[in-house]
Design an enzyme around this catalytic site. Structure first.
Site, PDB file in Angstrom:
ATOM      1  N   LYS A 158     -35.569 -29.715 -60.511  1.00 33.12           N
ATOM      2  CA  LYS A 158     -35.379 -30.707 -59.469  1.00 33.12           C
ATOM      3  C   LYS A 158     -35.838 -32.081 -59.948  1.00 33.12           C
ATOM      4  CE  LYS A 158     -36.235 -27.469 -55.631  1.00 33.12           C
ATOM      5  NZ  LYS A 158     -34.943 -27.552 -54.924  1.00 33.12           N
ATOM      6  N   ARG A 193     -31.858 -16.814 -52.472  1.00 38.92           N
ATOM      7  CA  ARG A 193     -30.906 -15.746 -52.170  1.00 38.92           C
ATOM      8  C   ARG A 193     -31.077 -14.552 -53.108  1.00 38.92           C
ATOM      9  NH1 ARG A 193     -26.132 -19.911 -53.203  1.00 38.92           N
ATOM     10  NH2 ARG A 193     -27.741 -21.110 -52.156  1.00 38.92           N
TER      11      ARG A 193
END
Length: 496
Positions: free
Chosen positions: A271, A345
């Site tokens: 990020k 996920r």
């Protein structure tokens, strides 16, 4: 309370004297009520009331009236609980004794209000006190103590034991969830988080705990959780907490699953500096279901509950999973990594596969996660986005959100139309979408759904609460109330 109910109580001068502990002149209260903003907006009015009577002078009372909206939209809690939290927080001094009196009509529940008040008073704080603050604290000689009283529109104190107990449990669980979300990742590692879970239930014989840690995850086939967390200094783990109610329960067992990424750097798909700040909050889903589970156990909810906590740090290191790696999930399906920053996920998919494979009595699986930034685009900052595999469950979740104040709203449910976004040439699927403009929040949920065991016929509810999980860099405790409503904890969903 709502403005019209406050007026009814204030007009009954016999009711509020005993509540306040002193006697403000009725004209003062009427003037304060008139000072609230006109129209339908929420607002506060304050006044300082001198203390009279004792020979030794005491500080004056600071009296505030918080007027909530009389009318709200159909997708908001009728008391607009997020406004209640904000206004109570802004009206409360940092030290001393605080009395919060909440005026409720008969149809409004105490438990959700308990959570709303609790999030006004966060626990975690590592600020060092200045000399001036220390002197002020010595002068005051006390920390802030908050007393909460519920009254009806006639001004009478509500004394229902079950409802008061539910409100207290919800409040304590909300503060727990907020504290965990606020705690910095150097302190709340995956190992420390696991110990926190154990300490919550060490004296409760109704709860058993199993852990699968580190390399054992890989050996037993949990490639999602292991792959995400193997690059960190503390090992990833799957915690399985089981609550067996002391009384025989015929209600459907429910399994709760939480994403507990204690810090998310994005992994090797790192990020940005700005985008990484605040990623200690990426375990907010696990904090919400843990708090809800804790409160449900404390209230001795008459149904079997399981909680799966997926704990890992998505760190950068020589062992970190790489884009282009292929992992094998617990479902047996292979996943080509095309974005190591789509890690939530992966861990949740292992957990739903475990639950639907091993829990034969499971009728409902609920997973909760700060999963996608796209959720904020889809349903905003106050409503979680939900996916449910049946319309009935979708309606049940929306109703639970409106009851609890943990608001949620349905996302597009269309796995047959969206699964192509994960097509891979070399594996069963990729972990991130090809087209980010094609309902990507729904796609992320459907990725998790694709790992349910093929023989599982029960309900599945996915809650993406990336937006409502935090506000102004603080945890909100989102999820506690939603869980309590979904499991129908005693005293939470009804008024006696």
């Amino acid at each position: 309370g709502r403005k019209k109910e406050l007026k009814d109580v204030i007009d009954r001068t016999d009711s509020y004297v005993s509540l306040f502990g002193f006697r403000p002149h009725p004209d003062i209260l009427s003037s304060m009520l008139g000072g609230l903003s006109s129209g339908n907006s929420a607002s506060t009015s304050h006044v300082v009331v001198p203390t009279v009577g004792p020979a030794e002078p005491r500080p004056p009372h600071r009296l505030s009236i918080v007027g909530l909206k009389n009318k709200v939209s159909r997708n908001n809690h009728p008391l607009s609980l997020h406004s209640m939290s904000d206004l109570v927080k802004s009206s409360t001094p940092r030290k001393g004794t605080v009395h919060v009196i909440i005026c409720l009509e008969d149809e409004f529940l105490l438990g959700p209000c308990g959570s709303a008040i609790a999030r006004s008073y966060p626990l975690f704080n590592m600020k060092t006190a200045s000399k001036k603050d220390e002197e002020a604290e010595q002068d005051e000689g006390e920390d802030r103590i908050v007393h909460v009283t519920f009254i009806d529109k006639k001004g009478s104190v509500i004394k229902s034991g079950a409802e008061i107990k539910a409100a207290h449990a919800a409040a304590e669980a909300t503060r727990l969830a907020c504290r965990l979300v606020d705690t910095h990742p150097e302190e709340l590692t995956s190992t420390a988080y696991a110990q926190e879970c154990k300490s919550l239930f060490e004296d409760d014989e109704t709860v058993t705990i199993e852990e699968i840690i580190g390399n054992e995850l890989e050996e037993r086939g949990y490639g999602g959780i292991f792959g995400v967390g193997k690059g960190a200094t503390e090992p990833p783990r799957l915690m399985i907490l089981t609550y067996n109610p002391p009384n025989d329960a015929d209600n459907e067992p429910i399994t709760l699953i939480g994403k507990g990424i204690v810090y998310d750097t994005g992994g090797l798909a790192i990020k940005s500096r700005v985008g990484m700040c605040g990623m200690k909050h990426d375990m907010g889903g696990s904090a919400g279901v843990l708090g809800g589970f804790k409160a449900a156990v404390a209230l001795r909810t008459p149904r079997k509950l399981r909680l799966l906590m997926c704990l890992a740090e998505n760190a950068i290191g020589p062992l970190s999973v790489r884009n282009d790696d292929i992992i094998r999930q617990y479902s047996g399906k292979t996943v080509e990594i095309n974005n190591s920053d789509a890690e939530g996920r992966l861990v949740l998919s292992d957990a739903v596969a475990h639950a639907t494979k091993h829990f034969d009595d499971c009728k409902l699986v609920v997973d909760m996660a700060t999963l996608t930034g796209a959720q904020l685009v889809s349903t905003g900052k106050l409503h979680a986005g939900i996916l449910a595999n049946t319309e009935e469950l979708e309606r049940r979740a929306v109703k639970a959100g409106l009851l609890s104040g943990d608001l949620c709203y349905p996302l597009l449910y269309a796995p047959d139309l969206l699964k192509k976004e994960f097509n891979s040439k070399v594996a069963d699927m990729k972990n991130s979408v090809k087209d980010r403009s094609n309902a990507q929040c729904s796609c992320a949920g459907h990725f998790i759904e694709s790992h349910l065991h093929p023989d599982y016929k029960g309900g599945w509810l996915h809650v993406d609460m990336a937006g409502p999980g935090t506000k102004a860099e603080r945890g909100t405790g989102y999820g506690v109330g939603l869980v309590l409503s979904l499991v129908d904890a005693p005293g939470y969903n009804t008024r006696s």
